[in-house]
Each structure stands twice: as C-alpha cells, then as structure tokens.
Design an enzyme around this catalytic site. Structure first.
Site, mmCIF file in Angstrom:
data_model
loop_
_atom_site.group_PDB
_atom_site.id
_atom_site.type_symbol
_atom_site.label_atom_id
_atom_site.label_comp_id
_atom_site.label_asym_id
_atom_site.label_seq_id
_atom_site.Cartn_x
_atom_site.Cartn_y
_atom_site.Cartn_z
ATOM 1 N N GLY A 82 125.146 127.811 16.523
ATOM 2 C CA GLY A 82 126.180 128.243 15.595
ATOM 3 C C GLY A 82 127.588 128.162 16.132
ATOM 4 N N ASP A 116 128.492 130.296 12.793
ATOM 5 C CA ASP A 116 128.887 129.509 11.624
ATOM 6 C C ASP A 116 128.336 130.022 10.299
ATOM 7 O OD1 ASP A 116 126.279 128.746 12.507
ATOM 8 O OD2 ASP A 116 126.414 126.940 11.286
ATOM 9 N N ARG A 120 128.752 139.280 17.765
ATOM 10 C CA ARG A 120 129.004 137.833 17.772
ATOM 11 C C ARG A 120 128.842 137.254 16.371
ATOM 12 N NH1 ARG A 120 125.023 133.415 16.735
ATOM 13 N NH2 ARG A 120 125.809 131.566 17.799
ATOM 14 N N VAL A 121 129.780 136.432 15.953
ATOM 15 C CA VAL A 121 129.738 135.775 14.649
ATOM 16 C C VAL A 121 129.776 134.273 14.874
ATOM 17 C CG1 VAL A 121 130.907 135.434 12.441
ATOM 18 C CG2 VAL A 121 130.913 137.697 13.514
ATOM 19 N N THR A 160 122.591 124.264 10.477
ATOM 20 C CA THR A 160 121.798 125.146 11.320
ATOM 21 C C THR A 160 121.831 124.612 12.749
ATOM 22 O OG1 THR A 160 119.631 126.194 11.602
ATOM 23 C CG2 THR A 160 119.628 123.887 10.902
ATOM 24 N N GLY A 161 121.491 125.471 13.696
ATOM 25 C CA GLY A 161 121.497 125.048 15.088
ATOM 26 C C GLY A 161 122.348 125.968 15.936
ATOM 27 N N THR A 203 117.684 130.318 11.028
ATOM 28 C CA THR A 203 118.684 130.114 9.988
ATOM 29 C C THR A 203 118.059 129.493 8.742
ATOM 30 O OG1 THR A 203 120.395 129.785 11.645
ATOM 31 C CG2 THR A 203 120.883 128.998 9.431
#
Length: 238
Positions: free
Chosen positions: A152, A129, A126-127, A149-150, A98
C-alpha cells in the site's frame, strides 16, 4: 492486527457520476468499513474521516463496536509478539486481504472501492492506499474506474488508480492501462519489479483488465456480468 494486536480497517468508495468519494482510516471495532465509508460519502460533505472522530461517527450511524480479532489471529499475534526476532511492517501473501471492486450499472455510471486491514503488524495509525482517492480506488463516468492491491505504501506513491483511469481516458484499454502502470513503476525504480502490486480496471463500456507485477502476487479476480460470474486471472507483467 497491528503491532498492538488491534485490528484497524481502511476503506474508500467513489461515485464516478458525482466525482465524490468517502473514506475511513484506522476504523476499529466495525467489521464492514466500506459501509461506514459510504455513509461518509452520502451523509457528509467530507471525503475522509479518521481518528477518534471516526469512532464517534460510526456510533452515530448505528454501528456497534465488536471484537474483530479472531482466536486464530490473536494466536498469531501473540506468537509474533513473543518472537524476539519477529519481522515488522512487511506485507506477505498470507496476511494481505485487500478487496478492490469496480462496477458499472450498464448505463454509464461507474463506482470503485477498496477495503483492507492492511499489512500485519503495521505501526498503529498507518494509512496506505486503500482509503486514499486516486491511490487505492478511483472512478470517473467519463473514462472508467480502477482499484489497487499490494504494498500500500508503494501504491500510494504512484497514485495508481487515478493514473490508470487517466490512461483509459486517453484511449488505452483497461488491460493496456493496468500493464503500463506497472511497467512505469519499474521504469522509475527497477526494484519495484520484485514488489507486490496488482491492479484492476473497467472502462465505461464494461471492458475489464487486471495485471500483477509478478507471480509473487498473482491476482485472481471475479467478474459478474449479465447474471453470470467468472473467475479470471490477471496478467503477470514480469
């Protein structure tokens, strides 16, 4: 690549002056997803476009499909697919990519953005953040901007970026807001202490802050100011 070996990109960008955002989800065949998201912002009155309509929108905007899966990525996907015990839908430091940004022009205008291909081997479609306003990114000229980030899915559940910006609006410094956001995530669920999560923020005065949940996903970040660049380190909250 997702579980089918196809690269799907998510991205979003927000203009803190107009309080408008543009986002794309599941974009295939276009390398610079953030550029397509910016055209959603500038050329339409929509906020988020995805699915078949997104591919047509990108083509209409002059983006030509290209192969995004590198030979090395293809090799890794084939190895993963062939392993009967392969892990699925899990973020690791090796495959997380990200990119989050917050910027000001020095005149009080704030912008924020976020772009990613997401976790490796994710379920197609898949969606998380990154393209969602207030989660992966948020900007407001009255307070500042933030990006995350991380993991999501976790970051989406806590609406991280808008929460940080609202903290700054109430007087918190960017650093205080970033750290408090992560602490609040642990207050609601102590298991989040071991999660992969990191955030960056900037207020309208150009002050910056960054924090990581733990050393597992320590976040180095670049700062560009007055023609000079610096590499800085985030604070590990736990």
């Amino acid at each position: 690549a997702n579980a089918e070996g196809i690269v799907e990109l998510d991205a979003g960008i927000m203009d803190g002056t107009r309080h408008r955002a543009g986002a794309v989800t599941g974009l295939r065949g276009v390398k610079h997803a953030i550029s397509v998201a910016r055209l959603v912002l500038e050329k339409t009155t929509h906020t988020t476009i995805g699915g078949i309509g997104l591919q047509e929108f990108a083509r209409n905007m002059g983006f030509h499909p290209e192969q995004l899966l590198t030979p090395n990525s293809l090799k890794k996907w084939m190895e993963w697919k062939a392993d009967p015990h392969h892990k699925t839908y899990w973020v690791s430091p090796e495959n997380h990519d990200t990119i989050g940004m917050v910027a000001t022009d020095g005149k009080g205008h704030i912008a924020a953005g976020c772009s990613t291909s997401g976790m490796a081997w994710k379920i197609p479609g898949r969606v998380a953040d990154s393209p969602l306003v207030g989660c992966g990114y948020y900007a407001d000229d009255n307070a500042g901007g933030a990006s995350a980030t991380g993991d999501g899915d976790l970051m989406t559940n806590y609406c991280t970026s808008v929460t940080i910006v609202h903290m700054m609006a109430r007087g918190a410094s960017p650093q205080e807001a970033c750290e408090e956001l992560l602490r609040n995530m642990v207050k609601t669920d102590t298991r989040n202490r071991e999660s992969e999560a990191a955030v960056i923020a900037m207020n309208t005065r150009g002050e910056v802050g960054a924090a990581s949940m733990n050393s597992k996903m320590h976040l180095p970040y670049g700062l560009w100011n007055n023609g000079k660049s610096q590499l800085r380190e985030s604070t590990n909250v736990y």
